[in-house]
Design a protein around this motif. Structure first.
Motif, PDB file in Angstrom:
ATOM      1  N   LEU A  64       0.813  -1.209   0.000  1.00  0.00           N
ATOM      2  CA  LEU A  64       0.000   0.000   0.000  1.00  0.00           C
ATOM      3  C   LEU A  64       0.851   1.264   0.000  1.00  0.00           C
ATOM      4  O   LEU A  64       0.310   2.370  -0.022  1.00  0.00           O
ATOM      5  CB  LEU A  64      -0.923   0.011   1.224  1.00  0.00           C
ATOM      6  N   GLY A  65       2.162   1.071   0.042  1.00  0.00           N
ATOM      7  CA  GLY A  65       3.057   2.226  -0.014  1.00  0.00           C
ATOM      8  C   GLY A  65       3.424   2.793   1.338  1.00  0.00           C
ATOM      9  O   GLY A  65       4.022   3.879   1.395  1.00  0.00           O
ATOM     10  N   ARG A  92      -0.850   8.240   4.255  1.00  0.00           N
ATOM     11  CA  ARG A  92      -0.450   7.802   2.915  1.00  0.00           C
ATOM     12  C   ARG A  92      -1.421   8.319   1.853  1.00  0.00           C
ATOM     13  O   ARG A  92      -1.014   8.683   0.748  1.00  0.00           O
ATOM     14  CB  ARG A  92      -0.376   6.275   2.875  1.00  0.00           C
ATOM     15  N   LEU A  93      -2.703   8.353   2.187  1.00  0.00           N
ATOM     16  CA  LEU A  93      -3.688   8.883   1.239  1.00  0.00           C
ATOM     17  C   LEU A  93      -3.417  10.348   0.923  1.00  0.00           C
ATOM     18  O   LEU A  93      -3.534  10.781  -0.229  1.00  0.00           O
ATOM     19  CB  LEU A  93      -5.095   8.712   1.799  1.00  0.00           C
ATOM     20  N   ARG A  94      -3.048  11.117   1.953  1.00  0.00           N
ATOM     21  CA  ARG A  94      -2.726  12.529   1.711  1.00  0.00           C
ATOM     22  C   ARG A  94      -1.502  12.655   0.815  1.00  0.00           C
ATOM     23  O   ARG A  94      -1.465  13.501  -0.093  1.00  0.00           O
ATOM     24  CB  ARG A  94      -2.492  13.251   3.042  1.00  0.00           C
ATOM     25  N   GLU A  95      -0.510  11.822   1.076  1.00  0.00           N
ATOM     26  CA  GLU A  95       0.698  11.855   0.233  1.00  0.00           C
ATOM     27  C   GLU A  95       0.364  11.510  -1.215  1.00  0.00           C
ATOM     28  O   GLU A  95       0.848  12.159  -2.147  1.00  0.00           O
ATOM     29  CB  GLU A  95       1.741  10.878   0.780  1.00  0.00           C
ATOM     30  N   LEU A  96      -0.450  10.484  -1.397  1.00  0.00           N
ATOM     31  CA  LEU A  96      -0.831  10.093  -2.758  1.00  0.00           C
ATOM     32  C   LEU A  96      -1.637  11.189  -3.446  1.00  0.00           C
ATOM     33  O   LEU A  96      -1.482  11.412  -4.652  1.00  0.00           O
ATOM     34  CB  LEU A  96      -1.643   8.799  -2.719  1.00  0.00           C
ATOM     35  N   GLY A  97      -2.494  11.861  -2.671  1.00  0.00           N
ATOM     36  CA  GLY A  97      -3.242  12.971  -3.247  1.00  0.00           C
ATOM     37  C   GLY A  97      -2.321  14.057  -3.759  1.00  0.00           C
ATOM     38  O   GLY A  97      -2.528  14.601  -4.855  1.00  0.00           O
ATOM     39  N   ASP A  98      -1.288  14.370  -2.984  1.00  0.00           N
ATOM     40  CA  ASP A  98      -0.313  15.385  -3.408  1.00  0.00           C
ATOM     41  C   ASP A  98       0.443  14.911  -4.650  1.00  0.00           C
ATOM     42  O   ASP A  98       0.692  15.697  -5.577  1.00  0.00           O
ATOM     43  CB  ASP A  98       0.669  15.670  -2.282  1.00  0.00           C
ATOM     44  N   GLU A  99       0.813  13.627  -4.661  1.00  0.00           N
ATOM     45  CA  GLU A  99       1.543  13.093  -5.807  1.00  0.00           C
ATOM     46  C   GLU A  99       0.682  13.114  -7.063  1.00  0.00           C
ATOM     47  O   GLU A  99       1.157  13.459  -8.161  1.00  0.00           O
ATOM     48  CB  GLU A  99       2.005  11.666  -5.502  1.00  0.00           C
ATOM     49  N   LEU A 100      -0.594  12.730  -6.925  1.00  0.00           N
ATOM     50  CA  LEU A 100      -1.497  12.735  -8.083  1.00  0.00           C
ATOM     51  C   LEU A 100      -1.697  14.150  -8.602  1.00  0.00           C
ATOM     52  O   LEU A 100      -1.750  14.374  -9.823  1.00  0.00           O
ATOM     53  CB  LEU A 100      -2.837  12.119  -7.693  1.00  0.00           C
ATOM     54  N   ARG A 101      -1.832  15.102  -7.685  1.00  0.00           N
ATOM     55  CA  ARG A 101      -2.006  16.495  -8.110  1.00  0.00           C
ATOM     56  C   ARG A 101      -0.786  16.960  -8.892  1.00  0.00           C
ATOM     57  O   ARG A 101      -0.914  17.631  -9.930  1.00  0.00           O
ATOM     58  CB  ARG A 101      -2.218  17.359  -6.872  1.00  0.00           C
TER      59      ARG A 101
END
Length: 314
Positions: A64-65, A92-101
């Motif tokens: 899941l990273g 991790r969800l917040r980090e992924l959100g930043d990465e996707l943005r």
């Protein structure tokens, strides 16, 4: 330690049962994440079923990273599915959100460069090269802080910045990337005299009057937002009354017919930031949707309403 009659496996057998490599098992074991049940007479590690369950959990969390420190915290929690895991997943969800943005901004920027005429690509690249990804609104906020009157109350300044600085969309279109890049270039360009040209009302009103002005303008712009969004023709009414009242308070005057005529003349001579608001409108726009009001478009609508009101009263 293992329970009586509990099977014991070598590091290779554990790796095989878990579908992992020996190197992976050794990595987690060396870091104290896998419990050893025993050691062979030759000093080799032996693992029992708890280690297999633990290894499967570790691999799920890593899949899941989640970073190793977060995995360790989850494993050390008495309830492996409890609040520690929830906190780690949220992080991790917040980090992924930043990465996707970030990836969406890069993709839109790449489309912008790919689809523009070859003779414009160098200029587009220079504009984009000045932006962080995703871009920061700090340069725009600094621009407006230099525009606003000195010593204006912090609360009034913050309220104005909230409506004047467009937030970059999470999933931008190429035209929105270009508009924001141009806003960045506009607001970071040096001024010949070192300071942005400002409306005369800033000088006249002072810090206290400016706070009253911008509080009143915020109310007027909010009232004008609906007709601007619906593309209605400018007209006198509640929004215009609030607009005139804001300037009257700043100038220490009253809303009279004479003041409205004087205000129209003063506004016509003011410094304008039309290009800023045009670009801001693009950044805020939705595909196929109505134009999103900005302070600039609301101000244009209210100025036109003021001219119409004065003409009708002449």
């Amino acid at each position: 330690m293992s329970a009586p009659h509990e099977p014991l496996w070598s590091i290779g057998e554990l790796a095989e049962r878990a579908g992992a490599t020996v190197k992976t098992v050794r990595f987690y074991s060396d870091r104290g994440l896998l419990p050893e049940a025993a050691r062979s007479s030759g000093g080799h590690r032996r693992y029992g079923p708890p280690a297999l369950e633990r290894l499967r959990l570790i691999r799920s969390l890593r899949g899941l990273g989640l970073p190793l420190p977060a995995v360790r915290r989850v494993l050390e929690d008495e309830d492996a599915a409890g609040p520690v895991l929830e906190t780690a997943v949220d992080s991790r969800l917040r980090e992924l959100g930043d990465e996707l943005r970030t990836l969406r901004w890069r993709a839109a920027a790449l489309e912008l460069v790919r689809d523009c005429p070859p003779d414009r690509r160098a200029g587009r690249l220079r504009l984009l090269g000045a932006l962080s990804t995703p871009p920061s609104t700090a340069p725009l906020a600094r621009f407006w802080r230099a525009w606003l009157p000195a010593r204006m109350p912090a609360r009034a300044t913050a309220a104005f910045l909230e409506v004047a600085v467009p937030q970059p969309p999470d999933a931008p279109r190429p035209d929105q990337v270009l508009a924001f890049a141009r806003l960045h270039a506009m607001t970071t360009a040096p001024c010949p005299d070192g300071r942005r040209p400002q409306p005369d009302v800033h000088r006249v009103a002072g810090a206290r009057g400016a706070a009253l002005l911008y509080a009143g303008l915020a109310e007027a712009f909010a009232l004008a937002a609906a007709p601007v969004r619906r593309a209605q023709d400018p007209r006198p009414g509640e929004a215009l009354d609030a607009y005139v009242a804001a300037y009257a308070s700043a100038y220490g005057s009253r809303d009279t017919r004479g003041f409205r005529r004087l205000l129209a003349d003063r506004l016509a001579a003011e410094a304008r930031l039309d290009r800023y608001w045009e670009l801001a409108a693009v950044v805020l726009s939705e595909p196929g949707g109505p134009a999103q009001p900005t302070p600039g478009s609301a101000d244009d609508w209210l100025r036109a309403a003021l001219r119409q009101d004065n003409a009708a009263a002449a």
